[in-house]
Design a protein around this motif. Sequence first.
Motif: not given
Length: 196
Positions: A1, A3, A99, A102-103, A106, A160
């Motif tokens: 991941m 973060s 994930s 999520g990127l 953001d 994320h």
Amino acid sequence: MISDRPIDLGAVRLVAGVDVSVKNEESQAAIVVVTYPGFLPVETVLARCPTPFPYIPGLLSFREGPVLEEAFDKLKAEPDVFLFDGMGIAHPRRIGIASHMGLWLDRPTIGCGKTLLCGRYGPLPDEKGSAAPLVDKGETIGVALRTRTAKNPMFISPGHLADIPTAAELVLNCSPKYRLPEPIRLAHNAAGQFGQ
DNA sequence: GCGACAG
DNA sequence: ATCTTGTCGC
């Protein structure tokens, strides 16, 4: 991941549930944003498009990602966290759909799988709230979480901007009555009813 | 080569 | 995920 950090659970006000249904070569995405706690719907958006990719374990983002992006573009609310039906880092390459999205967003995301894609877990008590680490190749990638007593566990992993403990706690808090977290249940219902 | 395999 | 009726259990 990218973060790994705790979600500030005390600051969460809005949670989004995300789901996709497939019918006759067409995919429909639904995002339902609800209050937290309370789970009162404040916004629902739908999007559809021809299903672009076959289902291949490990490549779910290629199938569901495109229609989800269309739905995200329509969303006005700003959820503090998104819950997905599928994996976060509990994925062979550590980048499940939660994930990946999520990127794109953001924003904090959490993967909520109904069945296992990879990894193993030990004995899990029958009582709601029980959790066992999900481990794959020596790495702890999530938890098997009992969201309902005596029911199959859900498999929770950070997507994320989230860590495992707070992801699990939030999902448990979002499951007051059924195995599926409330936001995802609502999204599932919204996505399942095509309006031809 | 064999088994496993989100939705 | 989707195809599908009734049925067992809290």
